[in-house]
Motif scaffolding. Structure first.
Motif, PDB file in Angstrom:
ATOM      1  N   THR A 140       1.809  -1.129  -4.571  1.00 60.40           N
ATOM      2  CA  THR A 140       2.521  -0.051  -5.234  1.00 60.40           C
ATOM      3  C   THR A 140       3.969  -0.478  -5.444  1.00 60.40           C
ATOM      4  O   THR A 140       4.264  -1.677  -5.482  1.00 60.40           O
ATOM      5  CB  THR A 140       2.383   1.262  -4.411  1.00 60.40           C
ATOM      6  OG1 THR A 140       3.085   2.311  -5.069  1.00 60.40           O
ATOM      7  CG2 THR A 140       2.883   1.112  -3.003  1.00 60.40           C
ATOM      8  N   SER A 141       4.873   0.474  -5.588  1.00 66.48           N
ATOM      9  CA  SER A 141       6.256   0.144  -5.895  1.00 66.48           C
ATOM     10  C   SER A 141       7.172   1.203  -5.304  1.00 66.48           C
ATOM     11  O   SER A 141       6.807   2.383  -5.235  1.00 66.48           O
ATOM     12  CB  SER A 141       6.451   0.081  -7.421  1.00 66.48           C
ATOM     13  OG  SER A 141       7.800  -0.166  -7.760  1.00 66.48           O
ATOM     14  N   GLU A 146       8.023  -4.029  -5.842  1.00 65.53           N
ATOM     15  CA  GLU A 146       6.621  -3.928  -5.460  1.00 65.53           C
ATOM     16  C   GLU A 146       6.441  -4.263  -3.979  1.00 65.53           C
ATOM     17  O   GLU A 146       7.200  -5.043  -3.401  1.00 65.53           O
ATOM     18  CB  GLU A 146       5.771  -4.831  -6.339  1.00 65.53           C
ATOM     19  CG  GLU A 146       5.701  -4.341  -7.786  1.00 65.53           C
ATOM     20  CD  GLU A 146       4.745  -5.138  -8.634  1.00 65.53           C
ATOM     21  OE1 GLU A 146       3.532  -4.839  -8.625  1.00 65.53           O
ATOM     22  OE2 GLU A 146       5.211  -6.080  -9.304  1.00 65.53           O
ATOM     23  N   TYR A 155      -3.915   7.721  -7.405  1.00 69.14           N
ATOM     24  CA  TYR A 155      -3.637   6.303  -7.660  1.00 69.14           C
ATOM     25  C   TYR A 155      -4.776   5.688  -8.459  1.00 69.14           C
ATOM     26  O   TYR A 155      -5.947   6.050  -8.287  1.00 69.14           O
ATOM     27  CB  TYR A 155      -3.498   5.589  -6.316  1.00 69.14           C
ATOM     28  CG  TYR A 155      -3.246   4.096  -6.363  1.00 69.14           C
ATOM     29  CD1 TYR A 155      -2.029   3.585  -6.798  1.00 69.14           C
ATOM     30  CD2 TYR A 155      -4.225   3.206  -5.918  1.00 69.14           C
ATOM     31  CE1 TYR A 155      -1.784   2.212  -6.794  1.00 69.14           C
ATOM     32  CE2 TYR A 155      -3.990   1.834  -5.912  1.00 69.14           C
ATOM     33  CZ  TYR A 155      -2.771   1.341  -6.357  1.00 69.14           C
ATOM     34  OH  TYR A 155      -2.528  -0.019  -6.350  1.00 69.14           O
ATOM     35  N   TYR A 157      -5.592   1.550 -10.041  1.00 66.75           N
ATOM     36  CA  TYR A 157      -5.095   0.181 -10.201  1.00 66.75           C
ATOM     37  C   TYR A 157      -6.016  -0.591 -11.129  1.00 66.75           C
ATOM     38  O   TYR A 157      -7.211  -0.740 -10.879  1.00 66.75           O
ATOM     39  CB  TYR A 157      -5.016  -0.512  -8.842  1.00 66.75           C
ATOM     40  CG  TYR A 157      -4.436  -1.910  -8.922  1.00 66.75           C
ATOM     41  CD1 TYR A 157      -3.055  -2.090  -9.068  1.00 66.75           C
ATOM     42  CD2 TYR A 157      -5.253  -3.029  -8.878  1.00 66.75           C
ATOM     43  CE1 TYR A 157      -2.515  -3.366  -9.154  1.00 66.75           C
ATOM     44  CE2 TYR A 157      -4.720  -4.308  -8.968  1.00 66.75           C
ATOM     45  CZ  TYR A 157      -3.345  -4.463  -9.108  1.00 66.75           C
ATOM     46  OH  TYR A 157      -2.802  -5.735  -9.203  1.00 66.75           O
ATOM     47  N   GLU A 237       0.470   7.631  -9.566  1.00 67.31           N
ATOM     48  CA  GLU A 237       0.834   6.284 -10.022  1.00 67.31           C
ATOM     49  C   GLU A 237      -0.380   5.552 -10.584  1.00 67.31           C
ATOM     50  O   GLU A 237      -1.173   4.985  -9.853  1.00 67.31           O
ATOM     51  CB  GLU A 237       1.436   5.464  -8.882  1.00 67.31           C
ATOM     52  CG  GLU A 237       1.928   4.081  -9.346  1.00 67.31           C
ATOM     53  CD  GLU A 237       2.539   3.282  -8.212  1.00 67.31           C
ATOM     54  OE1 GLU A 237       3.750   3.417  -8.003  1.00 67.31           O
ATOM     55  OE2 GLU A 237       1.784   2.566  -7.517  1.00 67.31           O
ATOM     56  N   SER A 239      -1.340   2.204 -12.120  1.00 66.84           N
ATOM     57  CA  SER A 239      -0.702   0.886 -12.094  1.00 66.84           C
ATOM     58  C   SER A 239      -1.572  -0.112 -12.852  1.00 66.84           C
ATOM     59  O   SER A 239      -2.775  -0.233 -12.584  1.00 66.84           O
ATOM     60  CB  SER A 239      -0.517   0.429 -10.641  1.00 66.84           C
ATOM     61  OG  SER A 239       0.052  -0.857 -10.579  1.00 66.84           O
ATOM     62  N   LEU A 262       3.121   2.540 -14.011  1.00 68.94           N
ATOM     63  CA  LEU A 262       3.648   1.216 -13.686  1.00 68.94           C
ATOM     64  C   LEU A 262       2.816   0.159 -14.395  1.00 68.94           C
ATOM     65  O   LEU A 262       1.600   0.070 -14.198  1.00 68.94           O
ATOM     66  CB  LEU A 262       3.608   1.006 -12.171  1.00 68.94           C
ATOM     67  CG  LEU A 262       4.093  -0.341 -11.637  1.00 68.94           C
ATOM     68  CD1 LEU A 262       5.597  -0.496 -11.867  1.00 68.94           C
ATOM     69  CD2 LEU A 262       3.774  -0.486 -10.149  1.00 68.94           C
TER      70      LEU A 262
END
Length: 481
Positions: A140-141, A146, A155, A157, A237, A239, A262
């Motif tokens: 994550t960030s 990061e 979330y 990804y 988020e 990503s 992101l």
């Protein structure tokens, strides 16, 4: 440089006070008309592509979380029910994961490709107050760096075609006893529950350690935080995702940044209401992302309403993914440090930002448009185009550009930022606060090409604070008259 400063002052003086005496005008030499260079039309193909960006489409099969063990009492942990419902939808090739009426307590929710998480009206997802419910760690960030940290509450990804929709509520349950004290704020009136001596992100093993790891180019997988550390997770988020939709939900009580796309492409945030006044509660922060549309939203936040990011310092320069092609349209900004902000984490650069048809009004809204960086951040901002704004009250300035933004100690370095091509047109401000324009450029890199066209600003206290700016165009612009 000196000549440019004088030129700017003469133009500003003529518009703010109605007239300066003839000797003052003659001493500046250049004429106002010579600075009114014609801007190229920015509202073209890129803008059109954003207006016409299509929402992802999903299979309509419904996977109700109560069929997988979720209990709507706000007390029973439903993390596994969310996981199983998503798993079943994936096996179907995609579909709608339904959150019905009621309160559902959960840890992190991880979306998969072709899944829409849909909250029916009257549904509320309560996210756990126990940090352990956001393990295991994920990539994550945190503030443009990061790391491996607690999972964001929702979330995804490296997924495609994902969505969060519906008229329900996402409640992070953050407050002065939970998440917010990790900020470590000691400001009077803004401690957010923090008491001296408590652990916080400011401790040497937390944010300072992460910043050093990034400077030393430590691989992200070796930047291990989470349990025993105090870096708050983002709320939503996606990503490294493509085709993302967040629509109609209400989001409250966030621990940190609220919506953080992101490294994403093709993101639509539509009709979302955000009410969260905690520390760093930015409303929407696209970072290293492109082709992003934020429309029909309401922002009432403890930090920037919208903050466009592109990485911090050396990490941003290494990543080298600019945030670009972003449209903010038909939004309402209430409280916040800024309405639409760029930075300060913007080292990879930001370009082609469009803002139109927005309403901003609050004595707690500090700036309308803000760009912040410094010589440690660096970065290039090229093309911020704003039109058709209706602003009631703003506290500090209508436009603030600052190349000397400083936080977390010494923020000077050898990376001189560049800022150019900022246009505001058809803007009306009833109470402009302290400055119409506050623009502090760098002596080695003046701010270039700032245009106000058909702008009316009332009740400005001091008018202008300008240093190191070239080609400031004030066309049909009225200040205090």
């Amino acid at each position: 440089m000196k000549k440019n400063k004088i030129l700017v002052f003469v133009i500003a003086c003529g518009l703010l006070f109605g007239a300066c005496n003839q000797s003052e005008k003659e001493s500046a030499e250049p004429k106002v008309a010579e600075t009114q260079t014609k801007e190229s039309e920015p509202w073209g193909a890129i803008y059109d592509s954003l207006v016409n960006l299509k929402e992802p489409v999903f299979k309509q099969e419904r996977f109700d979380i109560t069929k997988y063990g979720a209990v709507a009492d706000g007390k029973t942990m439903c993390t596994n029910a969310f996981r199983e419902a998503i798993k079943a939808a994936v096996a179907n090739g995609g579909g709608m994961v339904i959150v019905p009426v009621g309160k559902f307590l959960t840890g992190s929710i991880h979306l998969e490709s072709n899944i829409c998480l849909h909250l029916e009206e009257g549904a509320e997802i309560l996210f756990s107050k126990n940090a352990n419910d956001f393990l295991p760690l994920v990539t994550t960030s945190f503030e443009g760096l990061e790391l491996m940290n607690y999972s964001p509450f929702i979330y995804a990804y490296n997924k495609k075609n994902i969505a969060i929709t519906g008229k329900g509520i996402l409640n992070g349950q953050a407050n002065e006893t939970n998440w917010w004290p990790w900020k470590g704020s000691t400001s009077e009136g803004f401690a957010y529950g923090y008491k001296e001596g408590q652990p916080s992100q400011k401790d040497s093993l937390n944010l300072p350690a992460l910043m050093k790891m990034a400077d030393d180019n430590v691989p992200v997988q070796e930047r291990i935080f989470g349990k025993g550390h105090f870096l708050r997770p983002n709320f939503i988020e996606p990503s490294s995702c493509e085709n993302v939709l967040i629509k109609d939900v209400k989001i409250i009580n966030a621990p940190f940044w609220v919506i953080h796309p992101l490294k994403c492409n093709k993101v639509i945030v539509d009709g979302v209401t955000i009410e969260s006044h905690g520390p760093n509660n930015d409303g929407c922060d696209p970072e290293y992302s492109k082709n992003v549309v934020i429309k029909n939203c309401v922002f009432n936040t403890g930090d920037d309403c919208i903050a466009i990011k592109a990485g911090r310092d050396n990490e941003g320069r290494r990543t080298a993914i600019p945030s670009e092609n972003i449209l903010v349209k038909d939004c309402k900004m209430i409280d916040g440090h800024g309405g639409v902000v760029i930075g300060s984490e913007m080292s990879a650069g930001v370009k082609n930002i469009f803002v139109e048809d927005c309403e901003m009004d609050s004595p707690n809204l500090e700036r309308v448009i803000r760009i912040k960086t410094n010589t440690r951040r660096g970065g290039v901002v090229d093309g911020v185009y704003v039109r058709n704004l209706n602003v009631g009250t703003v506290k500090e300035s209508v436009l603030k550009i600052n190349m000397r933004y400083a936080i977390y100690g010494n923020q000077t370095g050898d990376f001189i930022p560049e800022i150019r091509n900022i246009v505001l047109e058809n803007v009306k401000v009833n109470d402009g606060g302290k400055y119409a324009i506050m623009a502090l450029g760098h002596e080695k890199s003046p701010i270039e090409n700032v245009t106000f066209n058909n702008v009316t600003i009332e009740k400005v206290q001091e008018g202008y604070l300008l240093e190191n700016i070239e080609n400031l165009n004030l066309i049909n612009t009225k200040i205090n008259r």
